[in-house]
Design an enzyme around this catalytic site. Structure first.
Site, PDB file in Angstrom:
ATOM      1  N   ALA A  46       0.809  -1.237   0.071  1.00 44.95           N
ATOM      2  CA  ALA A  46      -0.173   0.065  -0.020  1.00 44.95           C
ATOM      3  C   ALA A  46       0.945   1.104  -0.055  1.00 44.95           C
ATOM      4  CB  ALA A  46      -1.075  -0.092   1.079  1.00 44.95           C
TER       5      ALA A  46
ATOM      6  N   ASN B  73      14.401  -7.256  -3.268  1.00 44.28           N
ATOM      7  CA  ASN B  73      13.020  -7.529  -3.810  1.00 44.28           C
ATOM      8  C   ASN B  73      12.677  -9.024  -3.810  1.00 44.28           C
ATOM      9  OD1 ASN B  73      12.491  -4.793  -3.169  1.00 44.28           O
ATOM     10  ND2 ASN B  73      12.363  -4.192  -5.231  1.00 44.28           N
TER      11      ASN B  73
ATOM     12  N   HIS C 132      12.480  -3.595 -18.728  1.00 43.69           N
ATOM     13  CA  HIS C 132      12.008  -2.656 -18.450  1.00 43.69           C
ATOM     14  C   HIS C 132      13.259  -2.269 -17.837  1.00 43.69           C
ATOM     15  CE1 HIS C 132       9.738   0.409 -16.466  1.00 43.69           C
ATOM     16  NE2 HIS C 132       9.916  -0.111 -15.230  1.00 43.69           N
TER      17      HIS C 132
ATOM     18  N   LYS D 187       3.013   4.062  -2.694  1.00 36.90           N
ATOM     19  CA  LYS D 187       2.735   4.786  -3.716  1.00 36.90           C
ATOM     20  C   LYS D 187       1.998   4.386  -4.799  1.00 36.90           C
ATOM     21  CE  LYS D 187       6.341   7.948  -2.307  1.00 36.90           C
ATOM     22  NZ  LYS D 187       7.108   6.914  -1.635  1.00 36.90           N
ATOM     23  N   VAL D 188       2.791   3.461  -5.353  1.00 38.97           N
ATOM     24  CA  VAL D 188       2.075   2.823  -6.778  1.00 38.97           C
ATOM     25  C   VAL D 188       1.029   2.033  -6.375  1.00 38.97           C
ATOM     26  CG1 VAL D 188       2.466   1.035  -8.380  1.00 38.97           C
ATOM     27  CG2 VAL D 188       4.364   2.429  -7.713  1.00 38.97           C
ATOM     28  N   GLY D 189       0.935   1.165  -5.204  1.00 39.95           N
ATOM     29  CA  GLY D 189      -0.374   0.445  -4.719  1.00 39.95           C
ATOM     30  C   GLY D 189      -1.618   1.545  -4.685  1.00 39.95           C
TER      31      GLY D 189
ATOM     32  N   ARG E  91      17.406   0.222 -11.084  1.00 39.26           N
ATOM     33  CA  ARG E  91      16.430  -0.928 -11.025  1.00 39.26           C
ATOM     34  C   ARG E  91      17.252  -2.255 -10.474  1.00 39.26           C
ATOM     35  NH1 ARG E  91      14.384   1.667 -15.319  1.00 39.26           N
ATOM     36  NH2 ARG E  91      12.184   2.633 -14.985  1.00 39.26           N
TER      37      ARG E  91
ATOM     38  N   THR F 211       6.956  -4.855  -9.032  1.00 40.92           N
ATOM     39  CA  THR F 211       8.093  -4.660  -8.331  1.00 40.92           C
ATOM     40  C   THR F 211       9.417  -4.867  -9.046  1.00 40.92           C
ATOM     41  OG1 THR F 211       7.030  -5.717  -6.487  1.00 40.92           O
ATOM     42  CG2 THR F 211       9.448  -5.549  -6.405  1.00 40.92           C
ATOM     43  N   ASN F 212      10.358  -3.766  -9.096  1.00 38.74           N
ATOM     44  CA  ASN F 212      11.678  -3.677  -9.817  1.00 38.74           C
ATOM     45  C   ASN F 212      12.870  -4.424  -9.098  1.00 38.74           C
ATOM     46  OD1 ASN F 212      11.190  -2.286 -12.326  1.00 38.74           O
ATOM     47  ND2 ASN F 212      10.731  -0.414 -10.941  1.00 38.74           N
TER      48      ASN F 212
HETATM   49  N1  APR Z   1       4.175  -7.509   1.928  1.00 38.33           N
HETATM   50  C1  APR Z   1       3.288  -6.338   2.028  1.00 38.33           C
HETATM   51  N2  APR Z   1       3.872  -4.956   1.808  1.00 38.33           N
HETATM   52  C2  APR Z   1       5.139  -5.072   1.563  1.00 38.33           C
HETATM   53  C3  APR Z   1       6.051  -6.113   1.521  1.00 38.33           C
HETATM   54  C4  APR Z   1       5.489  -7.464   2.043  1.00 38.33           C
HETATM   55  N3  APR Z   1       6.319  -8.237   1.925  1.00 38.33           N
HETATM   56  N4  APR Z   1       7.428  -5.550   1.838  1.00 38.33           N
HETATM   57  C5  APR Z   1       7.334  -4.206   1.593  1.00 38.33           C
HETATM   58  N5  APR Z   1       5.941  -3.909   1.383  1.00 38.33           N
HETATM   59  C6  APR Z   1       5.360  -2.703   1.384  1.00 38.33           C
HETATM   60  C7  APR Z   1       5.896  -1.349   2.125  1.00 38.33           C
HETATM   61  O1  APR Z   1       5.775  -1.503   3.533  1.00 38.33           O
HETATM   62  C8  APR Z   1       5.362  -0.232   1.265  1.00 38.33           C
HETATM   63  O2  APR Z   1       4.239   0.230   1.878  1.00 38.33           O
HETATM   64  O3  APR Z   1       5.518  -1.914  -0.105  1.00 38.33           O
HETATM   65  C9  APR Z   1       5.311  -0.811  -0.245  1.00 38.33           C
HETATM   66  C10 APR Z   1       5.977   0.020  -1.289  1.00 38.33           C
HETATM   67  O4  APR Z   1       5.900   1.228  -1.141  1.00 38.33           O
HETATM   68  P1  APR Z   1       6.742   2.220  -1.657  1.00 38.33           P
HETATM   69  O5  APR Z   1       7.708   2.436  -0.710  1.00 38.33           O
HETATM   70  O6  APR Z   1       5.800   3.553  -1.755  1.00 38.33           O
HETATM   71  O7  APR Z   1       7.072   2.078  -3.175  1.00 38.33           O
HETATM   72  P2  APR Z   1       6.441   2.352  -4.590  1.00 38.33           P
HETATM   73  O8  APR Z   1       6.780   3.732  -5.195  1.00 38.33           O
HETATM   74  O9  APR Z   1       5.090   1.962  -4.559  1.00 38.33           O
HETATM   75  O10 APR Z   1       7.039   1.100  -5.434  1.00 38.33           O
HETATM   76  C11 APR Z   1       6.770  -0.130  -5.085  1.00 38.33           C
HETATM   77  O11 APR Z   1       6.995  -0.928  -7.538  1.00 38.33           O
HETATM   78  O12 APR Z   1       7.442   0.420  -9.351  1.00 38.33           O
HETATM   79  C12 APR Z   1       8.102  -0.634  -8.437  1.00 38.33           C
HETATM   80  O13 APR Z   1      10.221   0.039  -8.355  1.00 38.33           O
HETATM   81  C13 APR Z   1       9.096   0.280  -7.400  1.00 38.33           C
HETATM   82  O14 APR Z   1       9.586  -1.844  -6.589  1.00 38.33           O
HETATM   83  C14 APR Z   1       8.977  -0.911  -6.341  1.00 38.33           C
HETATM   84  C15 APR Z   1       7.597  -1.068  -6.079  1.00 38.33           C
END
Ligand code: APR
Length: 307
Positions: free
Chosen positions: A7, A92, A172, A9-11, A85, A116-117
């Site tokens: 949850a 990741n 990508h 930024k992307v989610g 990436r 995820t990247n």
């Molecule tokens: N289960 C659930 N959530 C998780 C887990 C997990 N095992 N591990 C990490 N998270 C959550 C983090 O707590 C965080 O809220 O994933 C979220 C990632 O959010 P951001 O740090 O805001 O990253 P974001 O910009 O959304 O990017 C997420 O997408 O585009 C790709 O490169 C980017 O790999 C990255 C992913």
């Protein structure tokens, strides 16, 4: 129900666009206590204001995803300025392998999309760890790369991006392979509408787009990925049989096997309905092979437990 794991930024951007499109009820899952619940509440207020009839909830418990037909994985560390990436690889892969176990347990019939990247390698890990048919494991990113190509081309052409069919293949990342000769406006290739210099500028802007955003504002993109995920999920939910560029596990297409690459594919209710093989010329075949080589290096660098 659509479950979004991560949850961040992307989610949450994906959830917002999916809410506006009223695709289905949405569950946000994150490991940070209270975060998905807070995001879900904010999004629920937005849905109320916009008059959208869907439910958005947040949870820290994977059990709540039981029965989801679509799972969108956006969990993981994003890029920081100056970071590639590829540097995200080891960090990741572990997260993706853990999440694959949860999906198998609670949503074994779901279609899985992930952002995820490094995307191609993480899609590979997800595919291997899930053991689902490849039709149900889709790496998001091509929609974004192609969307960016259409945006930059549109600015030069003074033609709407909606009238441009943009083609980007391969990885990508920095080694992505935009194909201007097969990117068209009403059948006219960009190579016939723009000068070689203009095309080179567009290519460079497209490849650098993610980095440009990260450097300008200090964190990587989320609205583009969110919008891309929403249109892909829409195509699946509404069985639209719509074509996208996205990452899939290849079994001989374009001459590649046991690798994940961005290719044109068609999405419908069963996930990937077909992969379209484009008539590449010799130079383009070479460009795609170089891009694939960069993905292969990443896959080779994965620890054995993730393959
Ligand atoms: N289960 C659930 N959530 C998780 C887990 C997990 N095992 N591990 C990490 N998270 C959550 C983090 O707590 C965080 O809220 O994933 C979220 C990632 O959010 P951001 O740090 O805001 O990253 P974001 O910009 O959304 O990017 C997420 O997408 O585009 C790709 O490169 C980017 O790999 C990255 C992913």
């Amino acid at each position: 129900m659509i479950t979004i794991i991560g949850a961040g930024k992307v989610g949450t951007s994906a959830a917002a666009f999916m809410m506006v499109k009223e695709l289905d009820d949405i569950l946000l899952i994150d490991i940070i206590p209270n975060k998905p619940q807070g995001e879900a509440l904010d999004l629920s207020h937005a849905a109320s204001i916009l008059g959208k009839s869907i439910t958005i909830t947040g949870s820290n418990d994977y059990k709540d995803m039981a029965g989801s037909d679509i799972v969108v994985v956006t969990a993981g560390f994003p890029r920081k300025p100056g970071m590639t990436r590829e540097q995200l690889l080891g960090k990741n892969a572990g997260i993706i392998a853990d999440i694959a176990e949860k999906i198998k347990e609670y949503a074994p019939n779901s279609i899985v999309l992930l952002t995820t990247n490094p995307l191609d390698a993480m899609t590979y890990v997800m595919y291997k760890k899930l053991g689902f048919p490849r039709e149900r494991v889709i790496g998001f990113s091509g929609v974004l790369d192609a969307g960016r190509l259409a945006y930059y081309a549109s600015r030069k052409l003074k033609i709407s991006p909606a009238s441009i069919v943009p083609i980007v293949l391969g990885m990508h990342g920095q080694a992505m392979f935009p194909v201007p000769r097969l990117s068209t406006v009403m059948g006219a290739p960009l190579t016939s509408l723009l000068s070689p210099e203009e095309i080179e500028e567009i290519r460079k802007e497209t490849v650098a787009a993610g980095k440009t955003i990260t450097e300008l504002r200090g964190y990587s993109s989320n609205y583009g990925p969110g919008a891309g995920l929403a249109v892909m999920v829409e195509a699946i939910k509404k069985n639209q049989h719509k074509a996208f560029i996205a990452s899939a596990y290849l079994k001989g297409e374009y001459g590649f096997s046991d690798i994940v690459l961005e290719v044109p594919l068609v999405l419908g209710a069963s996930g990937i309905e077909r992969i379209i093989e484009l008539p590449l010329n010799e130079e383009e075949k070479k460009g795609l092979a170089e891009s694939a080589e960069a993905v292969k290096k990443l896959i080779d660098a994965l620890p054995p437990e993730y393959k």
